[in-house]
Motif scaffolding. Sequence first.
Motif, PDB file in Angstrom:
ATOM      1  N   ARG A  97       0.412  -6.884  -4.412  1.00 42.09           N
ATOM      2  CA  ARG A  97      -0.022  -7.885  -3.431  1.00 42.09           C
ATOM      3  C   ARG A  97      -0.019  -9.259  -4.070  1.00 42.09           C
ATOM      4  NH1 ARG A  97      -4.842  -4.826  -0.071  1.00 42.09           N
ATOM      5  NH2 ARG A  97      -3.606  -2.954   0.249  1.00 42.09           N
TER       6      ARG A  97
ATOM      7  N   HIS B  70       0.861  -1.184   0.000  1.00 44.92           N
ATOM      8  CA  HIS B  70       0.000   0.000   0.000  1.00 44.92           C
ATOM      9  C   HIS B  70       0.899   1.237   0.000  1.00 44.92           C
ATOM     10  CE1 HIS B  70      -0.285  -0.436   4.732  1.00 44.92           C
ATOM     11  NE2 HIS B  70       0.924  -0.647   4.280  1.00 44.92           N
TER      12      HIS B  70
ATOM     13  N   PHE C 243      -3.511   1.482  11.348  1.00 43.20           N
ATOM     14  CA  PHE C 243      -2.742   2.735  11.392  1.00 43.20           C
ATOM     15  C   PHE C 243      -3.595   3.972  11.631  1.00 43.20           C
ATOM     16  CE2 PHE C 243      -4.193   2.720   7.081  1.00 43.20           C
ATOM     17  CZ  PHE C 243      -4.036   1.404   6.675  1.00 43.20           C
ATOM     18  N   THR C 244      -4.920   3.786  11.793  1.00 42.37           N
ATOM     19  CA  THR C 244      -5.786   4.922  12.104  1.00 42.37           C
ATOM     20  C   THR C 244      -6.717   4.543  13.258  1.00 42.37           C
ATOM     21  OG1 THR C 244      -7.166   4.175  10.267  1.00 42.37           O
ATOM     22  CG2 THR C 244      -5.841   6.137   9.888  1.00 42.37           C
TER      23      THR C 244
ATOM     24  N   SER D 280       0.720   3.580   2.172  1.00 38.69           N
ATOM     25  CA  SER D 280       0.822   4.125   3.536  1.00 38.69           C
ATOM     26  C   SER D 280       2.246   4.258   4.085  1.00 38.69           C
ATOM     27  CB  SER D 280      -0.046   3.305   4.493  1.00 38.69           C
ATOM     28  OG  SER D 280      -1.364   3.216   3.992  1.00 38.69           O
TER      29      SER D 280
ATOM     30  N   GLY E  14     -10.732   4.395   2.180  1.00 42.61           N
ATOM     31  CA  GLY E  14     -10.574   4.155   3.615  1.00 42.61           C
ATOM     32  C   GLY E  14      -9.909   5.382   4.221  1.00 42.61           C
ATOM     33  N   CYS E  15     -10.219   5.643   5.513  1.00 41.17           N
ATOM     34  CA  CYS E  15      -9.668   6.855   6.113  1.00 41.17           C
ATOM     35  C   CYS E  15      -9.672   6.742   7.631  1.00 41.17           C
ATOM     36  CB  CYS E  15     -10.480   8.080   5.680  1.00 41.17           C
ATOM     37  SG  CYS E  15     -12.235   7.927   6.077  1.00 41.17           S
ATOM     38  N   GLY E  16      -9.131   7.722   8.283  1.00 39.75           N
ATOM     39  CA  GLY E  16      -9.172   7.725   9.740  1.00 39.75           C
ATOM     40  C   GLY E  16      -8.211   8.748  10.311  1.00 39.75           C
TER      41      GLY E  16
ATOM     42  N   GLN F 216      -2.511   3.299  -5.929  1.00 40.96           N
ATOM     43  CA  GLN F 216      -3.235   3.905  -4.810  1.00 40.96           C
ATOM     44  C   GLN F 216      -2.874   5.380  -4.752  1.00 40.96           C
ATOM     45  OE1 GLN F 216      -2.454   2.050  -1.008  1.00 40.96           O
ATOM     46  NE2 GLN F 216      -4.106   0.573  -1.281  1.00 40.96           N
TER      47      GLN F 216
ATOM     48  N   PHE G 114      -8.643  -0.051  10.600  1.00 36.35           N
ATOM     49  CA  PHE G 114      -7.297  -0.142  10.019  1.00 36.35           C
ATOM     50  C   PHE G 114      -6.328   0.005  11.172  1.00 36.35           C
ATOM     51  CE2 PHE G 114      -9.872   1.977   6.684  1.00 36.35           C
ATOM     52  CZ  PHE G 114      -9.772   1.009   5.698  1.00 36.35           C
TER      53      PHE G 114
ATOM     54  N   GLN H 188       3.754   7.605   4.327  1.00 35.25           N
ATOM     55  CA  GLN H 188       3.393   8.513   5.435  1.00 35.25           C
ATOM     56  C   GLN H 188       4.552   8.644   6.408  1.00 35.25           C
ATOM     57  OE1 GLN H 188      -0.118   7.675   7.689  1.00 35.25           O
ATOM     58  NE2 GLN H 188      -1.379   7.142   5.911  1.00 35.25           N
TER      59      GLN H 188
ATOM     60  N   ALA I 284      -5.711  10.593   7.647  1.00 31.33           N
ATOM     61  CA  ALA I 284      -5.137   9.957   6.460  1.00 31.33           C
ATOM     62  C   ALA I 284      -6.251   9.277   5.699  1.00 31.33           C
ATOM     63  CB  ALA I 284      -4.075   8.944   6.863  1.00 31.33           C
ATOM     64  N   PHE I 285      -6.009   9.057   4.423  1.00 31.27           N
ATOM     65  CA  PHE I 285      -6.987   8.310   3.619  1.00 31.27           C
ATOM     66  C   PHE I 285      -6.251   7.624   2.463  1.00 31.27           C
ATOM     67  CE2 PHE I 285      -7.013  11.536   0.270  1.00 31.27           C
ATOM     68  CZ  PHE I 285      -6.724  12.710   0.956  1.00 31.27           C
ATOM     69  N   GLY I 286      -6.893   6.590   1.952  1.00 30.41           N
ATOM     70  CA  GLY I 286      -6.287   5.876   0.834  1.00 30.41           C
ATOM     71  C   GLY I 286      -7.363   5.395  -0.115  1.00 30.41           C
TER      72      GLY I 286
ATOM     73  N   GLU J 139      -2.737   8.023  -1.560  1.00 27.05           N
ATOM     74  CA  GLU J 139      -2.841   8.183  -0.124  1.00 27.05           C
ATOM     75  C   GLU J 139      -2.892   9.677   0.160  1.00 27.05           C
ATOM     76  OE1 GLU J 139      -2.171   5.263   1.584  1.00 27.05           O
ATOM     77  OE2 GLU J 139      -2.025   5.959   3.656  1.00 27.05           O
TER      78      GLU J 139
HETATM   79  N1  DAH Z   1      -3.582   1.344   3.242  1.00 22.83           N
HETATM   80  C1  DAH Z   1      -4.957   0.919   3.103  1.00 22.83           C
HETATM   81  C2  DAH Z   1      -5.015  -0.240   2.133  1.00 22.83           C
HETATM   82  O1  DAH Z   1      -4.177  -0.390   1.330  1.00 22.83           O
HETATM   83  C3  DAH Z   1      -5.805   2.041   2.617  1.00 22.83           C
HETATM   84  C4  DAH Z   1      -5.962   3.114   3.646  1.00 22.83           C
HETATM   85  C5  DAH Z   1      -7.014   3.067   4.555  1.00 22.83           C
HETATM   86  C6  DAH Z   1      -5.067   4.151   3.732  1.00 22.83           C
HETATM   87  C7  DAH Z   1      -7.172   4.025   5.508  1.00 22.83           C
HETATM   88  C8  DAH Z   1      -5.207   5.124   4.717  1.00 22.83           C
HETATM   89  C9  DAH Z   1      -6.277   5.043   5.599  1.00 22.83           C
HETATM   90  O2  DAH Z   1      -4.366   6.134   4.840  1.00 22.83           O
HETATM   91  O3  DAH Z   1      -6.417   6.001   6.549  1.00 22.83           O
HETATM   92  O4  DAH Z   1      -5.942  -0.994   2.161  1.00 22.83           O
END
Ligand code: DAH
Length: 352
Positions: free
Chosen positions: A209, A176, A265-266, A178, A297-299, A223, A263, A181, A320-322, A225
């Motif tokens: 993956r 990912h 990380f959030t 992330s 996805g986010c948080g 992706q 997730f 970050q 953060a979000f992705g 981010e």
């Molecule tokens: N890294 C996650 C994935 O690959 C996606 C993601 C979700 C990124 C929430 C974020 C986040 O920064 O806050 O499935």
Amino acid sequence: MLEKLNEIQAAALDALESVKDSEALQGWKVKHTGGNSALTEVFKGIGKVAKEDRGKVGKRANEVKVALEAALTERAALIKEAELARSLEEDHLDVTLPGRPFRHGGVHPATQTLRRILGILADMGFQVYTSREVESDEYNFQHLNFPLGHPAREMQDSFYVESEGERDNPLLMRTHTSPGQIRAMREAAVGNPDNPPPIRISLPGMCYRYEQITSRSEIQFNQVEGLAVGENITFSDLKGTLSDFARRMFGAHARTRFRAQHFPFTEPSAEMDVECFLCGGEGCSVCKKSGWLEILGCGMVHPNVLQAGGYDPRRYTGFAFGMGPERQAMLRHNIKDIRYFWGNDSRFLEQF
Ligand code: DAH
């Protein structure tokens, strides 16, 4: 002998006057300067010339040779010019004939969507930060609050880069975006660890993956981010920013909803859905009759992640979000199979 050389020169130059095309010129060259020409004969016989005359004859023979070569070059240029003029005169160019078709290249549909996302985020103040595709376990997982052996790793089976890295920290293709970050936060925090600057960045790129390839999942995909870190950043900022993003991306009336999710990380974490832009929320095959499409996805950035990035979680917060550009392109264009994206079939690619 000198007399003879004068005659050779005069005869050759005389003959050259009537040469009018390249073919005749070639003939002239063979006849007057070639291996069997009178001039070559003179060169061959030079040893038999009386010693006291030999110098003079040799010198004169060379002069004749140089003169003939110069005349030949000059003639060749004239003929070439005349032939070009003649072909321009005779060969008509039909400008009404249709041209040869040529195939246009184009920007890949995934890249188009990726750029659109980055453009919107840039307008909202998110600066692009590109990070590496080969990552260490530490950055891809551990610093993002997936400890060794954490079950959430199961969702992101990885391609390992053979025999590289340490035992507990192997190298892998990032699963990912992330981990960028952590790299971005650390880079920003280096200059001033006590008071690191706020961050607002977008991180685009390819992820990998180790998965079964199906119509819905690929082993490589893009992706984007997003990360915002600073003082007094709240979940309201996250909701406001992402709802605004959705309106810019999917239309001014795009409605959004946030669902709780998990997730590592959030905390808290959520997923954002946008009202199905194909059926307007009525329910169709793309939104599976739900009226909503899951977009990202986010948080709020987990305190452990802030800490790993060099930001004191007592003072700083962030969101953060992705999201996946291919997924968005599939929804938008009603593409049923993700394998088209990297299948290199120009019949698919040409449609965008
Ligand atoms: N890294 C996650 C994935 O690959 C996606 C993601 C979700 C990124 C929430 C974020 C986040 O920064 O806050 O499935």
